[in-house]
Design a protein around this motif. Structure first.
Motif, PDB file in Angstrom:
ATOM      1  N   GLY A 167       0.581  -1.403  -0.295  1.00  0.00           N
ATOM      2  CA  GLY A 167      -0.181  -0.427  -0.111  1.00  0.00           C
ATOM      3  C   GLY A 167       0.991   0.805   0.157  1.00  0.00           C
ATOM      4  O   GLY A 167       0.477   2.250  -1.062  1.00  0.00           O
ATOM      5  N   ALA A 168       1.902   1.315   0.691  1.00  0.00           N
ATOM      6  CA  ALA A 168       2.976   2.309   0.789  1.00  0.00           C
ATOM      7  C   ALA A 168       3.832   2.464  -0.384  1.00  0.00           C
ATOM      8  O   ALA A 168       4.025   4.562  -0.803  1.00  0.00           O
ATOM      9  CB  ALA A 168       3.672   1.910   1.827  1.00  0.00           C
ATOM     10  N   ASP A 196      -8.258  -4.865   2.045  1.00  0.00           N
ATOM     11  CA  ASP A 196      -8.104  -4.235   3.687  1.00  0.00           C
ATOM     12  C   ASP A 196      -6.412  -3.811   3.632  1.00  0.00           C
ATOM     13  O   ASP A 196      -6.091  -3.819   4.750  1.00  0.00           O
ATOM     14  CB  ASP A 196      -8.249  -4.548   4.569  1.00  0.00           C
ATOM     15  CG  ASP A 196     -10.251  -4.528   4.509  1.00  0.00           C
ATOM     16  OD1 ASP A 196      -9.995  -3.320   3.631  1.00  0.00           O
ATOM     17  OD2 ASP A 196     -10.988  -5.403   4.895  1.00  0.00           O
ATOM     18  N   ALA A 197      -5.987  -5.529   3.332  1.00  0.00           N
ATOM     19  CA  ALA A 197      -4.304  -5.809   4.085  1.00  0.00           C
ATOM     20  C   ALA A 197      -3.848  -4.603   3.091  1.00  0.00           C
ATOM     21  O   ALA A 197      -2.525  -4.435   4.262  1.00  0.00           O
ATOM     22  CB  ALA A 197      -4.322  -7.264   3.136  1.00  0.00           C
ATOM     23  N   MET A 198      -3.623  -4.434   1.721  1.00  0.00           N
ATOM     24  CA  MET A 198      -2.539  -2.808   1.713  1.00  0.00           C
ATOM     25  C   MET A 198      -2.920  -1.887   2.546  1.00  0.00           C
ATOM     26  O   MET A 198      -2.618  -0.792   2.325  1.00  0.00           O
ATOM     27  CB  MET A 198      -2.861  -2.713   0.398  1.00  0.00           C
ATOM     28  CG  MET A 198      -2.049  -3.803  -0.107  1.00  0.00           C
ATOM     29  SD  MET A 198      -2.442  -3.917  -2.358  1.00  0.00           S
ATOM     30  CE  MET A 198      -4.008  -4.353  -2.900  1.00  0.00           C
ATOM     31  N   MET A 199      -4.429  -1.738   2.981  1.00  0.00           N
ATOM     32  CA  MET A 199      -4.798   0.042   3.736  1.00  0.00           C
ATOM     33  C   MET A 199      -4.095   1.125   4.181  1.00  0.00           C
ATOM     34  O   MET A 199      -3.407  -0.077   5.198  1.00  0.00           O
ATOM     35  CB  MET A 199      -6.331  -0.318   3.744  1.00  0.00           C
ATOM     36  CG  MET A 199      -6.922   1.146   3.774  1.00  0.00           C
ATOM     37  SD  MET A 199      -8.056   1.511   3.771  1.00  0.00           S
ATOM     38  CE  MET A 199      -9.010  -0.079   3.044  1.00  0.00           C
ATOM     39  N   PRO A 200      -3.285   1.710   3.867  1.00  0.00           N
ATOM     40  CA  PRO A 200      -2.549   2.654   4.579  1.00  0.00           C
ATOM     41  C   PRO A 200      -3.152   2.692   6.023  1.00  0.00           C
ATOM     42  O   PRO A 200      -4.323   3.202   5.526  1.00  0.00           O
ATOM     43  CB  PRO A 200      -1.494   3.330   4.129  1.00  0.00           C
ATOM     44  CG  PRO A 200      -2.537   3.766   2.956  1.00  0.00           C
ATOM     45  CD  PRO A 200      -2.980   2.052   2.769  1.00  0.00           C
ATOM     46  N   PRO A 201      -2.448   2.985   6.950  1.00  0.00           N
ATOM     47  CA  PRO A 201      -4.220   3.434   8.008  1.00  0.00           C
ATOM     48  C   PRO A 201      -4.387   5.163   8.596  1.00  0.00           C
ATOM     49  O   PRO A 201      -5.574   5.162   8.716  1.00  0.00           O
ATOM     50  CB  PRO A 201      -3.580   3.408   9.578  1.00  0.00           C
ATOM     51  CG  PRO A 201      -1.422   3.106   9.208  1.00  0.00           C
ATOM     52  CD  PRO A 201      -1.617   2.578   7.678  1.00  0.00           C
ATOM     53  N   ARG A 202      -3.180   6.189   7.692  1.00  0.00           N
ATOM     54  CA  ARG A 202      -3.326   7.378   7.624  1.00  0.00           C
ATOM     55  C   ARG A 202      -4.033   7.688   6.292  1.00  0.00           C
ATOM     56  O   ARG A 202      -5.854   8.959   6.017  1.00  0.00           O
ATOM     57  CB  ARG A 202      -1.932   8.381   7.294  1.00  0.00           C
ATOM     58  CG  ARG A 202      -1.478   7.767   8.838  1.00  0.00           C
ATOM     59  CD  ARG A 202      -1.209   8.737   9.084  1.00  0.00           C
ATOM     60  NE  ARG A 202      -0.211   9.456  10.787  1.00  0.00           N
ATOM     61  CZ  ARG A 202       0.681   8.883  10.904  1.00  0.00           C
ATOM     62  NH1 ARG A 202       1.537   8.436   9.755  1.00  0.00           N
ATOM     63  NH2 ARG A 202       0.901   8.812  11.853  1.00  0.00           N
TER      64      ARG A 202
END
Ligand code: SF4
Length: 352
Positions: free
Chosen positions: A20-21, A180-186
Motif C-alpha cells: 500500500g505504501a 484491506d491488507a494493503m490499506m495504509p492507516p492514514r
C-alpha cells in the motif's frame, strides 16, 4: 497457466501495508488530475459525491464538463436541493442513465434537510441512489474512513495480484480482504483513488504495463506472465430459444391489423401483430392464434435477440377483404404509422 503457491500458505494473498505504501508513493507522482480532486486536505463531500454519481457507467472525459457546469451553477448541496428539478434534468441531458439525475435531486434534498452528509459508509448508504461502491468511495475520500473501495478497476487489479480463480464478483470478501491488507492507516482516501488510477492507467484490461507497476513485487499474475488471463470471466449463460407465430392481414388500402401488448413484460404496451405467446416450444396449433379465418400463407421467419432469449417467429400473411370480424381490441393501421417495435417492423416487412 500455472498457479503460484502463496508466500504464506495460510493466507489468501501476499499483500501488506508495504504494498500500500509503494502504491501511495506512485500515486503522489502519477495521480490523474481531475476537477473534483484536491492535493491538500480533505475534499468537499458534495463534490466527491457529485463526481461519483456522475462517474457511474460514464467516463472521466464525459463527466468533467458536466461536473464543472453543475458546481458553478449549484456550488453546494443546499443550492442543488433548492434548484428547479426541470433545470437539473436539463443540465444532466446528454449524460445518460437519467434515474441517476432523479436520485441526485432526491439525495440533495435529503442531505440539505439533515444539514450535512452522513460521515460513514453505512450512513451514506441510506441516501437515495447511493449504493455500496459510492458510499465507500465518499466515506474514504471525503471523510477518511478506512473502508475498501472496490470498482471494476480495483477488481481487475486484485484479481491479478491474487490470481483469483473465480470472477471477482463471486468473491467480494476475498477482494475486500486483499484491499484491506494493503490499506495504509492514514490516507485511505488517497489509497482508494490510487487503486482506481492504477487500474485505469497501468493495470489496464489489455496490455498492462507491469514493468511500471508499484505492485509488481507481490503480483502473482505478473510473476506467472499471465496478467491478461485475469480477471477470470463467468461462463456465458446460453440464451433460451423461444418460438411463436404472428399473422399479418393486409387490407387493400395497405393497413394491417394490430393489437396492444399487455403493459407489463417484454415490449409492454407496444403494438404487435396477432399471434401466439412466445415459448420454448412452437405452438401445436398455429392457426388457433390467427385473428380470423382467412387464406393464410407462410411468408417466412424473422428472428430477434432479447437479453435473455432468441426469438424465432413464423410469419403468416393474408389479403383481407371486407366483412371480417376481428377480435375486440384490434385496430387497422398503416404499419409505418403504428409505432411498431423493431421485431414487429421486421415481421410486417417479411409479410408485405
Ligand atoms: S504487476 Fe501487472 S498485472 Fe500485477 S497489478 Fe501491476 S500492472 Fe497489474
Amino acid at each position: 497457466m500455472g498457479t503460484l503457491p502463496p508466500v504464506n500458505p495460510r493466507s489468501d494473498h501476499d499483500l501488506d501495508r508495504a504494498a500500500g505504501a509503494a502504491l501511495l508513493a506512485w500515486y503522489d507522482r502519477h495521480r490523474r488530475r481531475m476537477p473534483w480532486r484536491v492535493t491538500r486536505g480533505r475534499p468537499d463531500p458534495y463534490r466527491v459525491w457529485l463526481s461519483e454519481i456522475m462517474l457511474q457507467q460514464t467516463t472521466v472525459a464525459a463527466v468533467t464538463p458536466y461536473f464543472e457546469r453543475f458546481t458553478q451553477r449549484w456550488p453546494t448541496v443546499a443550492a442543488l436541493a433548492a434548484a428547479d428539478e426541470a433545470d437539473v434534468m436539463a443540465a444532466w441531458a446528454g449524460l445518460g442513465y437519467y434515474a441517476r439525475a432523479r436520485n441526485l435531486i432526491a439525495c440533495a434534498k435529503a442531505v440539505a434537510a439533515a444539514g450535512a452528509f452522513p460521515t460513514t459508509a453505512a450512513g451514506l448508504r441510506t441516501l437515495p441512489g447511493v449504493g455500496a461502491y459510492t458510499s465507500a468511495a465518499v466515506a474514504a475520500i471525503a471523510f477518511g474512513e478506512p473502508v475498501a473501495v472496490v470498482d471494476g478497476n480495483v477488481e481487475r487489479v486484485v484479481s491479478r495480484l491474487l490470481m483469483l480463480d473465480v470472477p471477482p464478483k463471486r468473491a467480494p470478501a476475498r477482494v475486500a480482504a486483499a484491499v484491506d491488507a494493503m490499506m495504509p492507516p492514514r490516507r485511505p482516501g488517497d489509497f482508494a483513488q490510487a487503486m482506481m488510477d492504477l487500474g485505469a492507467t497501468i493495470c489496464t484490461p489489455r496490455k498492462p504495463v507491469c514493468s511500471l507497476c508499484p505492485l509488481r513485487a507481490p503480483c502473482r499474475a505478473a510473476a506467472a506472465g499471465a496478467a491478461e488471463d485475469f480477471p477470470v470471466k463467468a461462463p456465458k449463460k446460453a440464451r433460451a430459444i423461444w418460438e411463436g407465430v404472428v399473422f399479418a392481414p393486409f387490407r387493400p388500402d395497405g393497413t394491417c391489423l394490430f393489437r396492444i401488448r399487455p403493459a407489463r413484460g417484454l415490449l409492454g404496451g407496444m403494438p404487435e401483430l396477432f399471434g401466439s405467446a412466445w415459448d420454448i416450444a412452437p405452438p401445436a396449433e398455429p392457426f388457433a392464434f390467427a385473428p380470423f379465418a382467412a387464406r393464410w400463407q407462410e411468408a417466412g421467419v424473422v428472428t430477434h435477440g432479447f437479453t435473455h432469449a432468441e426469438l424465432s417467429l413464423r410469419v403468416f400473411r393474408a389479403d383481407a377483404a371486407g366483412g371480417l370480424h376481428p377480435p375486440a381490441g384490434a385496430f387497422w393501421k398503416a404499419p409505418e404509422e403504428a409505432g411498431l417495435p423493431t421485431l414487429m417492423k421486421k415481421a410486417v416487412a417479411r409479410a408485405a
